[in-house]
Design an enzyme around this catalytic site. Structure first.
Site, PDB file in Angstrom:
ATOM      1  N   ILE A  16      -6.400  -3.667   2.595  1.00  0.00           N
ATOM      2  CA  ILE A  16      -7.626  -2.851   1.891  1.00  0.00           C
ATOM      3  C   ILE A  16      -7.171  -2.407   0.348  1.00  0.00           C
ATOM      4  CG2 ILE A  16      -8.399  -2.173   4.082  1.00  0.00           C
ATOM      5  CD1 ILE A  16      -7.447   0.828   3.298  1.00  0.00           C
ATOM      6  N   LYS A  17      -5.931  -2.581   0.164  1.00  0.00           N
ATOM      7  CA  LYS A  17      -5.596  -2.247  -1.088  1.00  0.00           C
ATOM      8  C   LYS A  17      -5.984  -2.714  -2.376  1.00  0.00           C
ATOM      9  CE  LYS A  17      -3.100   1.304   0.556  1.00  0.00           C
ATOM     10  NZ  LYS A  17      -3.410   1.362   2.115  1.00  0.00           N
ATOM     11  N   ASN A  18      -5.936  -2.374  -3.560  1.00  0.00           N
ATOM     12  CA  ASN A  18      -6.299  -3.108  -4.787  1.00  0.00           C
ATOM     13  C   ASN A  18      -5.779  -4.470  -4.995  1.00  0.00           C
ATOM     14  OD1 ASN A  18      -6.853  -0.462  -4.737  1.00  0.00           O
ATOM     15  ND2 ASN A  18      -7.207  -0.501  -7.272  1.00  0.00           N
TER      16      ASN A  18
END
Length: 383
Positions: free
Chosen positions: A182-184
């Site tokens: 879910i991170k950038n």
């Protein structure tokens, strides 16, 4: 209603990314190797820090950092309660006592003054949490820590690409990044430990691979040194080249990803200004380039006439996913029952924990997706 479910987050993976992973799989070298070494080098160059160590997760990075700093019984670890549970769990598993600091009500980040208020002679480490893509005001915290001889580890899990006063988070000091899906940017699972403390970096590199005196991948031998021997007990937290090659490709597009996130966040801000029942987070009062890892709102439950949980369920019923970042750690079952925590300790944290909600935000979203989210929210609140 949307016909297709909109998740609150989704990784941006291309066919070329998949092909790069497949190339590693075909190469015959799929564990820690040249791709992992290249990823460390490129990430360190990107944020401007002297050295970086890639690991299987940000939690792994925090675990070896605690070990390297000698965190143990009798020590106190200061961190916000609005955070993922891993940091607090690791402190408890090490035998230390977590000390929670309240956050600013509208940025959800700790300040030097709030940290100073809970420090004691037992304080061993301060862990500020850069939140949702914004940055903690680190300069006064570093001054406070230096004055008292206390270590600082920046939780930069939300801060890949975030800048504080013109510099990337992680350029100085010690920080840990996350590459969860879910991170950038993502490596599937993974993390990066960054520091300008050369001795600490060497220790982390050793601890993350069994305590051997060389890394999992000897950069001179292009393999593992036959002379490697255990210098101290360590762990097994080395990243594979399968993950690292994805990280390299994601890092090359991180600025593009964050620009798209910013455009979507600004559209959300314009559209949500029409809805009195939602309260967005506010911008920091010091220079920050926001990476927009999350777009967070707080539901005014009195005006809305419904709970945050019911609000999230109504959005799900309309094929819109949401996230919750985070339920306050000190109010979770174990910490209430076993650690003597109680409601009322952290008023700003608890107010947010009861109302917080993360709306969908990821680079492959469209403006129409944002409109669908806002229209659904209006319908729910009108109902």
């Amino acid at each position: 209603m949307r016909s297709k479910f909109l998740p609150f987050s989704a990784p941006t993976i291309t066919e070329d990314d998949i092909a790069a992973v497949a190339e590693v799989l075909r190469s015959g070298w799929i564990t820690t190797g040249q791709k992992s070494a290249d990823f460390e080098k490129k990430f360190a160059e990107y944020i401007g820090c002297p050295a970086a160590v890639v690991l299987t997760s940000a939690t792994a990075g925090m675990h070896v950092a605690f070990n390297a700093l000698g965190i143990g019984p009798g020590d106190e670890v200061i961190t916000p309660s609005i955070t993922w549970v891993s940091t607090v769990n690791l402190a408890v598993l090490a035998g230390a006592r977590p000390v929670f600091v309240d956050v600013d009500r509208d940025t959800l980040m700790a300040s030097a003054s709030s940290i100073a208020a809970v420090m004691t002679p037992k304080t061993k480490v301060i862990i500020p949490v850069h939140f949702a893509g914004s940055a903690v005001d680190m300069d006064p915290i570093m001054e406070l820590a230096k004055k008292h001889g206390v270590a600082v580890i920046e939780d930069a899990a939300h801060a890949a690409g975030t800048r504080y006063k013109g510099n990337h988070v992680g350029k100085t000091g010690t920080s840990i990044f996350s590459f969860h899906p879910i991170k950038n940017m993502t490596t599937g699972e993974g993390g990066m430990f960054c520091s300008d403390d050369a001795a600490l970096v060497e220790r982390i590199r050793r601890l993350k691979f069994h305590g051997l005196g060389v890394d999992a991948f000897d950069r001179q031998m292009q393999g593992r040194s036959p002379q490697a021997e255990v210098l101290e007990p360590g762990y097994k937290y080395n990243m594979t080249d399968i993950s690292a090659v994805l990280g390299l490709r994601q890092l090359a597009r991180l600025e593009e990803f964050n620009a798209k996130r910013t455009d979507l966040a600004m559209l959300y801000r314009r559209r949500l200004a029409e809805i009195d029942e939602l309260i967005p987070l506010t911008d920091a009062k010091y220079p920050v380039r926001h990476a927009w890892h999350l777009f967070i709102v707080r539901l005014d439950t009195d005006k809305a006439g419904m709970s945050r949980d019911d609000f999230m369920m109504e959005l799900k019923a309309r094929n819109i996913g949401t996230g919750l970042h985070f339920r306050a750690v000190h109010l979770q079952k174990y910490y209430l029952e076993k650690m003597g925590m109680r409601r009322g300790m952290l008023p700003n944290t608890e107010w947010n924990s009861d109302r917080i909600c993360s709306l969908p935000l990821f680079p492959n979203m469209t403006g129409q997706d944002v409109d669908d989210v806002v229209d659904a929210i209006k319908e729910i609140l009108k109902k």
